[in-house]
Design a protein around this motif. Structure first.
Motif, PDB file in Angstrom:
ATOM      1  N   UNK A   1      32.263  41.010  41.477  1.00 19.58           N
ATOM      2  CA  UNK A   1      32.330  40.211  40.248  1.00 19.58           C
ATOM      3  C   UNK A   1      32.323  41.041  38.967  1.00 19.58           C
ATOM      4  N   UNK A   2      32.114  42.346  39.065  1.00 18.74           N
ATOM      5  CA  UNK A   2      32.050  43.179  37.861  1.00 18.74           C
ATOM      6  C   UNK A   2      33.419  43.250  37.192  1.00 18.74           C
ATOM      7  N   UNK A   3      33.452  42.939  35.910  1.00 16.99           N
ATOM      8  CA  UNK A   3      34.732  42.908  35.179  1.00 16.99           C
ATOM      9  C   UNK A   3      34.468  43.006  33.687  1.00 16.99           C
ATOM     10  N   UNK A   4      35.495  43.365  32.931  1.00 21.29           N
ATOM     11  CA  UNK A   4      35.387  43.452  31.473  1.00 21.29           C
ATOM     12  C   UNK A   4      36.162  42.304  30.835  1.00 21.29           C
ATOM     13  N   UNK A   5      35.894  42.075  29.557  1.00 19.24           N
ATOM     14  CA  UNK A   5      36.654  41.054  28.842  1.00 19.24           C
ATOM     15  C   UNK A   5      38.139  41.387  28.833  1.00 19.24           C
ATOM     16  N   UNK A   6      38.502  42.665  28.742  1.00 18.17           N
ATOM     17  CA  UNK A   6      39.924  43.039  28.770  1.00 18.17           C
ATOM     18  C   UNK A   6      40.588  42.550  30.054  1.00 18.17           C
ATOM     19  N   UNK A   7      39.899  42.736  31.178  1.00 17.42           N
ATOM     20  CA  UNK A   7      40.456  42.295  32.464  1.00 17.42           C
ATOM     21  C   UNK A   7      40.555  40.774  32.529  1.00 17.42           C
ATOM     22  N   UNK A   8      39.553  40.096  31.972  1.00 16.40           N
ATOM     23  CA  UNK A   8      39.603  38.636  31.954  1.00 16.40           C
ATOM     24  C   UNK A   8      40.710  38.137  31.031  1.00 16.40           C
TER      25      UNK A   8
END
Length: 454
Positions: free
Chosen positions: A307-314
Motif C-alpha cells: 500500500x505504500x505510495x506517494x501523491x504523485x503515483x496516486x
C-alpha cells in the motif's frame, strides 16, 4: 433465561471508547453496558460520542479513584480498560488493592485501539496484569509475548483477536457515482505545520487534476475538541491558508469512518487505523510515502503491505491493493478471501463481520472460562515497588493513588449530598478549564514554539 452480564468500559478518548465498547460487544455479546469516561484533556464531547455511534445503557465521567469505587460497589462481571498505558496500570494496582486475595472480582481486559508502532515495551508493560491483553493480529501477539517473556513476565494474558470495529460491506466500484478519494488525517501525524500543509495542498492538487473525482478530507475532531492524540495544527485552519482555496470537488468532512468508507473508492492516509478498516473491505488503500517511511510517522508499520505510495503515483492513477500474506498476519482478512496462513487456504465465510467474530472466538472462550471460576487471583502487574520503584509511584500519583494502589484522601469525591446547582457549577468550571487547556495547545503553544525558533 440466563442473567445478562454486566460490563463496564472505562475510556479516555472518543476512539478508545469506540474500541472498548466494540470489544465488549465482541467478547460478551449479551450484556448490559455501562460506560465511564476518564476525566482528562481528551474527554470526548457529546458530538464526538455521537459520531462514534456506540451507545451505552449508562454513561458517566469519573476520575480513576471514582471508577475504582464504582467497580467495588457495582459488582461488574467484565471491565474493559480502553486507556493509555499509565491509566491502565493505575486501575490494575487499584484493583489489586481492592482484591488483594482470590475473590469474586471482574475480569479485566485491555488492549490497543489500532496500529502499535511506538513505545511497544513501555505500553505493554503498563498493561501487564490484566486478565486479557488483546492483540489485534498474529503479528502483534508475537511481539507482545516476546516483550513479556523478555522481562520474565507471564505472557498468558496475550490473546490474538482483531480490531473489533472491522466490518462493513465489501467494496464495490463507483460505477455511475463520482469516484471518491478520502484522505484520512491524523491529529499528530505528521506533527508540524509545514508537513500537514503540504499533505493538504497535495489533496487539493489531486482534486484539481481529477475534476471528475470527489476528494474528501476526513477530519477527526473540530477545533477545540481533542482525541487520543493532541492536535496542535488542525486541518480546518490550514485549509484557510491553501493558495487559491480548496477546489469545489475537495471538502472537509466529519462523520463515522465506517459510513464514510461506504462510498470510498480510494483511502489515503499516513498511518491511520482507517487503512486497516479500508483494507478489510477491499477498498484500494494508499499509505503515503511523501514524507518518507519513518517510525515517527508510523507508516513503517505498512512495510510489505503493498500500500505504500506517494501523491504523485496516486495522481497518475495508481490504486494500491493489499498483499494477502501481509493482511492475514496483521489481522485483516476480507470476506471471501483465502487465509494464506491456513493449511488449505480456506476462504473466510460470509461477511467481513463474520470473519471478525471468528477472530474473537478464543478471547470469548477465555472470558467465559474466567467468569465461570468461583474466584480469581488478584491482578499481578509486572511493575511493582520492587521491579520499578522509581517509576510506578509517579504513575499512580498522577491518578491520585498511593504507592499501594489505594486512593489518596479526598481522591474519590462523593456527590450524593451535593445540590444540583453545585454539581452543574463544577461541571461548567471543569469544561471551562478543559477548553482553556485545548486553546493553549492549539493557539498559544504553536506561537511560543515559532517565537523560540527566531
Amino acid at each position: 433465561m440466563p442473567e445478562r452480564k454486566r460490563v463496564a468500559v472505562l475510556a479516555d478518548s472518543d476512539t478508545r471508547w469506540k474500541w472498548g465498547a466494540s470489544t465488549a460487544r465482541r467478547l460478551v455479546p449479551d450484556h448490559q453496558l455501562t460506560g465511564y469516561l476518564l476525566r482528562g484533556r481528551a474527554t470526548p464531547t457529546a458530538r464526538q460520542l455521537g459520531e462514534v455511534g456506540v451507545r451505552a445503557d449508562r454513561l458517566a465521567e469519573v476520575t480513576c479513584a471514582e471508577f475504582l469505587a464504582e467497580i467495588e460497589r457495582e459488582h461488574y462481571d467484565v471491565v474493559v480498560l480502553a486507556l493509555v498505558g499509565g491509566a491502565v496500570q493505575a486501575v490494575l494496582h487499584g484493583a489489586r488493592a481492592l482484591w488483594p486475595a482470590p475473590a469474586r472480582r471482574p475480569v479485566l481486559v485491555t488492549g490497543y485501539v489500532g496500529v502499535v508502532y511506538e513505545k511497544l515495551a513501555d505500553g505493554l508493560l503498563l498493561r501487564h496484569g490484566a486478565d486479557l491483553v488483546l492483540a489485534n493480529s498474529r503479528h502483534d501477539a508475537e511481539r507482545f509475548r516476546a516483550v513479556y517473556e523478555g522481562v520474565g513476565a507471564d505472557a498468558g494474558a496475550v490473546t490474538e483477536t482483531a480490531l473489533p470495529f472491522l466490518g462493513g460491506a465489501p467494496y464495490e466500484p463507483a460505477g455511475s457515482r463520482a469516484h471518491t478519494v478520502v484522505f484520512a488525517v491524523q491529529p499528530s501525524v505528521p506533527d508540524n505545520r509545514g508537513d500537514r500543509a503540504y499533505l493538504l495542498e497535495r489533496a487539493a492538487r489531486h482534486a484539481r487534476l481529477h475534476p471528475e473525482r470527489e476528494v474528501l478530507v476526513k477530519l477527526r475532531s473540530k477545533p477545540g475538541e481533542h482525541t487520543t492524540h493532541l492536535e496542535e495544527q488542525p486541518y480546518q485552519r490550514l485549509a484557510e491558508r491553501v493558495p487559491g482555496g480548496l477546489p469545489a470537488n475537495c471538502r472537509l468532512v466529519y462523520g463515522n469512518m465506517s459510513e464514510v468508507l461506504d462510498g470510498t473508492d480510494l483511502l489515503v492516509t499516513v498511518s491511520s487505523t482507517a487503512a486497516l478498516e479500508s483494507l478489510h473491505r477491499s477498498i484500494p488503500t494508499a499509505v503515503l510515502t511523501d514524507l518518507g517511511i519513518r517510525e515517527a510517522l508510523g507508516n513503517h508499520h505498512f512495510l510489505g503491505s503493498g500500500c505504500l505510495a506517494s501523491w504523485d503515483q496516486l495522481d497518475s492513477g495508481l490504486l494500491p491493493e493489499g498483499d494477502p500474506v501481509w493482511l492475514a498476519a496483521h489481522g485483516v482478512r476480507p470476506a471471501g478471501t483465502p487465509d494464506p496462513s491456513g493449511p488449505s487456504g480456506k476462504a473466510a465465510v460470509g461477511t467481513a463481520a463474520d470473519a471478525d467474530d471468528d477472530a474473537h472466538a478464543v478471547a470469548r472462550a477465555k472470558v467465559a472460562g474466567l467468569l465461570a471460576a468461583a474466584r480469581l487471583p488478584p491482578p499481578a502487574p509486572h511493575y511493582t515497588l520492587t521491579t520499578a520503584p522509581g517509576y510506578l509511584p509517579g504513575i499512580l500519583a498522577r491518578h491520585r493513588l498511593a504507592p499501594d494502589g489505594r486512593p489518596l484522601p479526598g481522591a474519590a469525591r462523593r456527590e450524593a449530598g451535593e445540590s444540583r446547582l453545585r454539581r452543574r457549577l463544577r461541571a461548567h468550571l471543569r469544561e471551562a478549564a478543559r477548553g482553556a487547556y485545548r486553546h493553549g495547545v492549539q493557539r498559544v503553544a504553536p506561537v511560543i514554539r515559532r517565537l523560540g525558533e527566531l
